[in-house]
Design a protein around this motif. Structure first.
Motif, PDB file in Angstrom:
ATOM      1  N   ILE A  51       4.822  14.792  80.378  1.00 40.54           N
ATOM      2  CA  ILE A  51       4.753  13.348  80.022  1.00 40.54           C
ATOM      3  C   ILE A  51       6.015  12.676  80.237  1.00 40.54           C
ATOM      4  O   ILE A  51       6.134  11.542  80.487  1.00 40.54           O
ATOM      5  CB  ILE A  51       4.522  13.535  78.325  1.00 40.54           C
ATOM      6  N   THR A  66       4.428   7.771  78.135  1.00 44.30           N
ATOM      7  CA  THR A  66       3.100   7.897  78.010  1.00 44.30           C
ATOM      8  C   THR A  66       2.449   8.367  79.165  1.00 44.30           C
ATOM      9  O   THR A  66       2.536   7.763  80.055  1.00 44.30           O
ATOM     10  CB  THR A  66       2.284   6.858  77.513  1.00 44.30           C
ATOM     11  N   ARG A  70      -7.367  10.587  80.326  1.00 45.87           N
ATOM     12  CA  ARG A  70      -7.731  12.015  80.088  1.00 45.87           C
ATOM     13  C   ARG A  70      -7.707  12.629  81.393  1.00 45.87           C
ATOM     14  O   ARG A  70      -7.378  13.952  81.525  1.00 45.87           O
ATOM     15  CB  ARG A  70      -9.059  12.022  79.425  1.00 45.87           C
ATOM     16  N   TYR A 128      -7.197  22.371  75.436  1.00 46.49           N
ATOM     17  CA  TYR A 128      -6.086  21.247  75.203  1.00 46.49           C
ATOM     18  C   TYR A 128      -6.461  20.482  73.762  1.00 46.49           C
ATOM     19  O   TYR A 128      -5.380  20.261  73.227  1.00 46.49           O
ATOM     20  CB  TYR A 128      -6.813  20.182  76.287  1.00 46.49           C
ATOM     21  N   LEU A 132      -3.002  20.231  71.977  1.00 41.12           N
ATOM     22  CA  LEU A 132      -2.464  18.672  71.552  1.00 41.12           C
ATOM     23  C   LEU A 132      -2.291  18.711  70.002  1.00 41.12           C
ATOM     24  O   LEU A 132      -1.323  18.063  69.438  1.00 41.12           O
ATOM     25  CB  LEU A 132      -3.359  17.627  72.106  1.00 41.12           C
ATOM     26  N   ILE A 141       4.183  14.728  69.851  1.00 40.21           N
ATOM     27  CA  ILE A 141       3.644  13.925  70.545  1.00 40.21           C
ATOM     28  C   ILE A 141       2.599  12.853  69.511  1.00 40.21           C
ATOM     29  O   ILE A 141       2.451  13.415  68.199  1.00 40.21           O
ATOM     30  CB  ILE A 141       2.539  14.342  71.670  1.00 40.21           C
ATOM     31  N   THR A 142       2.133  11.853  69.989  1.00 35.37           N
ATOM     32  CA  THR A 142       1.153  11.150  69.398  1.00 35.37           C
ATOM     33  C   THR A 142      -0.281  11.058  70.238  1.00 35.37           C
ATOM     34  O   THR A 142       0.091  10.761  71.475  1.00 35.37           O
ATOM     35  CB  THR A 142       1.317   9.810  69.072  1.00 35.37           C
ATOM     36  N   VAL A 143      -1.447  11.421  69.800  1.00 32.58           N
ATOM     37  CA  VAL A 143      -2.504  11.120  70.880  1.00 32.58           C
ATOM     38  C   VAL A 143      -3.360  10.054  70.227  1.00 32.58           C
ATOM     39  O   VAL A 143      -3.818   9.768  69.107  1.00 32.58           O
ATOM     40  CB  VAL A 143      -3.333  12.427  70.912  1.00 32.58           C
ATOM     41  N   CYS A 156      -4.537   8.380  75.335  1.00 32.24           N
ATOM     42  CA  CYS A 156      -3.050   8.351  75.600  1.00 32.24           C
ATOM     43  C   CYS A 156      -2.483   9.471  74.890  1.00 32.24           C
ATOM     44  O   CYS A 156      -2.626   9.825  73.846  1.00 32.24           O
ATOM     45  CB  CYS A 156      -2.547   6.983  74.976  1.00 32.24           C
ATOM     46  N   ILE A 157      -1.374   9.784  75.520  1.00 33.99           N
ATOM     47  CA  ILE A 157      -0.575  11.008  75.093  1.00 33.99           C
ATOM     48  C   ILE A 157       0.711  10.392  75.027  1.00 33.99           C
ATOM     49  O   ILE A 157       1.286  10.044  76.292  1.00 33.99           O
ATOM     50  CB  ILE A 157      -0.409  12.277  75.660  1.00 33.99           C
TER      51      ILE A 157
END
Length: 215
Positions: A51, A66, A70, A128, A132, A141-143, A156-157
C-alpha cells in the motif's frame, strides 16, 4: 527390516529396565510449526509495504496512502507473490530494463511462497477478509468503500499513521520487495483504475480467471 525392529525393541527395553526417559521440551514450552502462509502477520507485513509503495496520495479523497480497487489490490499482491509473472508483465509493457532489479531466485520461478486461487476477475486469496480485519484491529489500515474521484467509488485500503510508520520501517528491511513493487509502478500508473487492471489480466493472463483455460 527384522534387525531394525529387534534393535528398536532392545532400545526401549533398555529404557524401561533402567527407568530412563527421553529428554523432551516441557509441554508448555513446545511450539507448533506455523507455515508462513498461515501467519496473518506475514501477510500484513507484505500488504503494508504494498500500500505504501503502490498506493496513491490524494488528500482531497484519502487521509493517507491508498490502493483503491479490489481487483487492482489483489493483482498487485499476486505479482509480488508470483514474481515470475511480474517479469512477464514487464516484458509485455516493454520495461525489460527493470527485470534485473527484480533479483528473482530460481526457486521463485517454480512456486509461489504464498499461493492464491483463480477467481471471477483474476487471482484472489480467500484469507483476505481475515487478514484485512486483523490489520484493521491493529490500527494499521482502514478499509472502506469511497470516492477516488468526483464521480466514482471503489473498495479502498488506506494506511493509518501507525500503518505508514510501520510500512516505512519495513521498506528499510525489504529492498528486494521494494524494487519489485516499484516495478509495478513502472507498469501501471498510480491512478490506474480497477477496470484497467482487469482488462490487462483478461488480455494477457486469462488463465488467472476462474473458468478460463489456456493463455
Amino acid at each position: 527390516m527384522t534387525e531394525e525392529r529387534n534393535s528398536l525393541k532392545e532400545f526401549f527395553n533398555y529404557l524401561r529396565h533402567h527407568d530412563l526417559k527421553m529428554e523432551t521440551v516441557p509441554l508448555k514450552e513446545q511450539k507448533d510449526y506455523q507455515h508462513p502462509d498461515d501467519d496473518v502477520d506475514f501477510h500484513a507485513y507484505r500488504i503494508l509495504l504494498l500500500i505504501f509503495i503502490c498506493g496513491i496520495l490524494k488528500p482531497t479523497f484519502f487521509d493517507n496512502f491508498t490502493i483503491y480497487g479490489r481487483g487492482k489490490f489483489s493483482f498487485y499482491d499476486f505479482l509480488i507473490r508470483y514474481p515470475f509473472y511480474l517479469e512477464k508483465a514487464l516484458r509485455i509493457k516493454n520495461k525489460e530494463d527493470k527485470i534485473k532489479d527484480l533479483e528473482i531466485k530460481h526457486y521463485e520461478t517454480e512456486e509461489a511462497f504464498s499461493p492464491m486461487i483463480r477467481y471471477i476477475r483474476g487471482p484472489w486469496d480467500h484469507k483476505y477478509p481475515d487478514i484485512l480485519n486483523y490489520m484493521v484491529s491493529k490500527n494499521l489500515i482502514t478499509v472502506h468503500y469511497s470516492y477516488f474521484n468526483k464521480s466514482q467509488k471503489a473498495f479502498c485500503i488506506t494506511l493509518t499513521d501507525l500503518g505508514l510508520e510501520t510500512a516505512q520501517k519495513i521498506q528499510t528491511e525489504e529492498p528486494i520487495w521494494t524494487k519489485r513493487m516499484e516495478a509495478i509502478n513502472a507498469i501501471f500508473r498510480k491512478d490506474a483504475q480497477n477496470q484497467t487492471i482487469e482488462m490487462f489480466v483478461r488480455e494477457h493472463f486469462s488463465t488467472l480467471i476462474l473458468g478460463n483455460a489456456g493463455e
